[in-house]
Write a protein that holds these residues in place. Sequence first.
Motif, PDB file in Angstrom:
ATOM      1  N   MET A   1       0.829  -1.188   0.000  1.00 30.24           N
ATOM      2  CA  MET A   1       0.000   0.000   0.000  1.00 30.24           C
ATOM      3  C   MET A   1       0.875   1.254   0.000  1.00 30.24           C
ATOM      4  SD  MET A   1      -3.298  -0.582   0.100  1.00 30.24           S
ATOM      5  CE  MET A   1      -3.903  -2.207  -0.243  1.00 30.24           C
ATOM      6  N   ARG A   2       0.384   2.277  -0.671  1.00 30.12           N
ATOM      7  CA  ARG A   2       1.073   3.554  -0.779  1.00 30.12           C
ATOM      8  C   ARG A   2       0.841   4.374   0.486  1.00 30.12           C
ATOM      9  NH1 ARG A   2      -0.435   7.054  -5.972  1.00 30.12           N
ATOM     10  NH2 ARG A   2       0.323   5.155  -6.893  1.00 30.12           N
ATOM     11  N   THR A   3       1.837   5.140   0.894  1.00 34.97           N
ATOM     12  CA  THR A   3       1.703   6.004   2.061  1.00 34.97           C
ATOM     13  C   THR A   3       1.789   7.455   1.610  1.00 34.97           C
ATOM     14  OG1 THR A   3       2.779   4.358   3.429  1.00 34.97           O
ATOM     15  CG2 THR A   3       2.641   6.579   4.324  1.00 34.97           C
ATOM     16  N   LEU A   4       0.769   8.222   1.978  1.00 38.05           N
ATOM     17  CA  LEU A   4       0.755   9.654   1.679  1.00 38.05           C
ATOM     18  C   LEU A   4       0.510  10.391   2.983  1.00 38.05           C
ATOM     19  CD1 LEU A   4      -1.412   9.610  -1.544  1.00 38.05           C
ATOM     20  CD2 LEU A   4       1.039   9.931  -1.415  1.00 38.05           C
ATOM     21  N   ASN A   5       1.113  11.552   3.112  1.00 37.35           N
ATOM     22  CA  ASN A   5       0.999  12.310   4.352  1.00 37.35           C
ATOM     23  C   ASN A   5      -0.059  13.401   4.307  1.00 37.35           C
ATOM     24  OD1 ASN A   5       3.083  10.831   5.506  1.00 37.35           O
ATOM     25  ND2 ASN A   5       4.625  12.174   4.580  1.00 37.35           N
ATOM     26  N   GLU A   6      -0.515  13.770   3.145  1.00 33.57           N
ATOM     27  CA  GLU A   6      -1.429  14.902   3.015  1.00 33.57           C
ATOM     28  C   GLU A   6      -2.692  14.506   2.261  1.00 33.57           C
ATOM     29  OE1 GLU A   6      -0.885  17.998   4.247  1.00 33.57           O
ATOM     30  OE2 GLU A   6       1.063  17.389   5.035  1.00 33.57           O
ATOM     31  N   ARG A   7      -3.808  14.976   2.762  1.00 35.39           N
ATOM     32  CA  ARG A   7      -5.096  14.761   2.089  1.00 35.39           C
ATOM     33  C   ARG A   7      -5.047  15.312   0.659  1.00 35.39           C
ATOM     34  NH1 ARG A   7     -11.147  15.461   3.840  1.00 35.39           N
ATOM     35  NH2 ARG A   7     -11.925  16.725   2.143  1.00 35.39           N
ATOM     36  N   ALA A   8      -4.405  16.460   0.499  1.00 37.67           N
ATOM     37  CA  ALA A   8      -4.322  17.098  -0.819  1.00 37.67           C
ATOM     38  C   ALA A   8      -3.622  16.211  -1.849  1.00 37.67           C
ATOM     39  CB  ALA A   8      -3.603  18.440  -0.711  1.00 37.67           C
ATOM     40  N   ASP A   9      -2.739  15.327  -1.399  1.00 41.92           N
ATOM     41  CA  ASP A   9      -2.053  14.408  -2.321  1.00 41.92           C
ATOM     42  C   ASP A   9      -2.996  13.336  -2.863  1.00 41.92           C
ATOM     43  OD1 ASP A   9       0.358  15.746  -1.811  1.00 41.92           O
ATOM     44  OD2 ASP A   9       0.878  14.372  -0.163  1.00 41.92           O
ATOM     45  N   VAL A  10      -4.022  13.023  -2.106  1.00 43.55           N
ATOM     46  CA  VAL A  10      -4.946  11.948  -2.456  1.00 43.55           C
ATOM     47  C   VAL A  10      -6.011  12.421  -3.447  1.00 43.55           C
ATOM     48  CG1 VAL A  10      -6.603  10.291  -1.500  1.00 43.55           C
ATOM     49  CG2 VAL A  10      -4.559  10.898  -0.190  1.00 43.55           C
ATOM     50  N   ILE A  11      -6.400  13.662  -3.351  1.00 43.47           N
ATOM     51  CA  ILE A  11      -7.533  14.173  -4.126  1.00 43.47           C
ATOM     52  C   ILE A  11      -7.345  14.014  -5.639  1.00 43.47           C
ATOM     53  CG2 ILE A  11      -8.870  16.260  -4.659  1.00 43.47           C
ATOM     54  CD1 ILE A  11      -8.564  16.981  -1.659  1.00 43.47           C
ATOM     55  N   PRO A  12      -6.187  14.351  -6.229  1.00 39.20           N
ATOM     56  CA  PRO A  12      -6.056  14.141  -7.676  1.00 39.20           C
ATOM     57  C   PRO A  12      -6.179  12.667  -8.083  1.00 39.20           C
ATOM     58  CG  PRO A  12      -4.373  15.657  -6.895  1.00 39.20           C
ATOM     59  CD  PRO A  12      -5.045  15.099  -5.682  1.00 39.20           C
ATOM     60  N   MET A  13      -5.712  11.785  -7.239  1.00 36.19           N
ATOM     61  CA  MET A  13      -5.854  10.355  -7.546  1.00 36.19           C
ATOM     62  C   MET A  13      -7.325   9.939  -7.522  1.00 36.19           C
ATOM     63  SD  MET A  13      -2.515   8.658  -5.655  1.00 36.19           S
ATOM     64  CE  MET A  13      -3.325   8.604  -4.096  1.00 36.19           C
ATOM     65  N   LEU A  14      -8.051  10.437  -6.536  1.00 37.88           N
ATOM     66  CA  LEU A  14      -9.481  10.137  -6.454  1.00 37.88           C
ATOM     67  C   LEU A  14     -10.224  10.704  -7.660  1.00 37.88           C
ATOM     68  CD1 LEU A  14     -10.142  10.860  -2.674  1.00 37.88           C
ATOM     69  CD2 LEU A  14     -10.133   8.623  -3.800  1.00 37.88           C
ATOM     70  N   ALA A  15      -9.828  11.885  -8.079  1.00 33.79           N
ATOM     71  CA  ALA A  15     -10.483  12.505  -9.239  1.00 33.79           C
ATOM     72  C   ALA A  15     -10.374  11.605 -10.461  1.00 33.79           C
ATOM     73  CB  ALA A  15      -9.872  13.878  -9.523  1.00 33.79           C
ATOM     74  N   GLU A  16      -9.202  11.038 -10.673  1.00 33.44           N
ATOM     75  CA  GLU A  16      -9.030  10.172 -11.840  1.00 33.44           C
ATOM     76  C   GLU A  16      -9.848   8.894 -11.706  1.00 33.44           C
ATOM     77  OE1 GLU A  16      -7.809  11.365 -14.625  1.00 33.44           O
ATOM     78  OE2 GLU A  16      -7.449  13.179 -13.449  1.00 33.44           O
ATOM     79  N   VAL A  17      -9.969   8.369 -10.498  1.00 30.59           N
ATOM     80  CA  VAL A  17     -10.802   7.180 -10.282  1.00 30.59           C
ATOM     81  C   VAL A  17     -12.258   7.511 -10.595  1.00 30.59           C
ATOM     82  CG1 VAL A  17     -11.656   5.503  -8.580  1.00 30.59           C
ATOM     83  CG2 VAL A  17      -9.232   6.172  -8.572  1.00 30.59           C
ATOM     84  N   PHE A  18     -12.755   8.637 -10.079  1.00 29.23           N
ATOM     85  CA  PHE A  18     -14.138   9.032 -10.356  1.00 29.23           C
ATOM     86  C   PHE A  18     -14.337   9.338 -11.841  1.00 29.23           C
ATOM     87  CE2 PHE A  18     -14.438  10.359  -5.720  1.00 29.23           C
ATOM     88  CZ  PHE A  18     -15.286   9.316  -5.365  1.00 29.23           C
ATOM     89  N   ARG A  19     -13.349   9.921 -12.492  1.00 30.86           N
ATOM     90  CA  ARG A  19     -13.460  10.197 -13.931  1.00 30.86           C
ATOM     91  C   ARG A  19     -13.603   8.895 -14.701  1.00 30.86           C
ATOM     92  NH1 ARG A  19      -9.997  14.453 -13.001  1.00 30.86           N
ATOM     93  NH2 ARG A  19     -10.922  16.396 -13.669  1.00 30.86           N
TER      94      ARG A  19
END
Length: 187
Positions: free
Chosen positions: A1-19
Motif C-alpha cells: 500500500m502507498r503512504t501519503l501524508n497529506e489529504r491534498a495528495d490523495v484528491i487528484p488520484m481520487l479525481a481520476e478514479v471518479f473520472r
Amino acid sequence: MRTLNERADVIPMLAEVFRELGFEGASLSRITERTGLGKGSLYHFFPGGKDEMARAVLAHVDGWFEREIYVPLRDDAPDVAIARMWRGVDDYFRSGRRVCLVGAFALDGTRDRFAAAIASYFTRWIESLRDALVRDGWPATEAADRAEEVVLGIQGALVLARATGDEAIFGRALARFQGRLRQKPSL
C-alpha cells in the motif's frame, strides 16, 4: 500500500478514479485498488467516506477553475482572459482525452447529491465568460447567449470526442468557438 501524508495528495488520484469509473462505479475496494491506498488511510483522510471524497474532488476541480478560468475572465483584460481560457481548457481536458468530472456527475444519479456544486461550476463559468465578453464590447444579451453556447459546446465536444474515440473533435470545437468569439456582433 502507498503512504501519503497529506489529504491534498490523495484528491487528484481520487479525481481520476471518479473520472474513469463514475461515482457509482467507484466502490471503496476499486478506489483502494486504483489509488494504492488502504481503506484505513482513505477513512483517515475522508471520514465521511465516498461522499466526502467526491465533495473534496469537486472542490478541487472548482478551485482550479476558479483560479485559472473564472477569476481571469472576471478580472483580466478580456482578450487576455479569453485566450487563457482556451489554453486552460485545452490543457485541463488534455485536448479532449479527459472527461469533465463535473459534467459526468451531472449526468448520473450523483447529480442530486452534489447539485449545488455542479450547478455552481457551470453557472460561474458562463457568467465569467459573459462578463469578459461584455467588457470586450458585446451587448449583454448576446454575450450571455454566446457564453452559454461556448460552455455548452465545450461540454458537448468532450462527450462527442469520448463517445467516438476521436479526440480531434475537441480541438476542432475549440477552434470553432474561438472563431465565433472573435466575431463581435455589430452594435
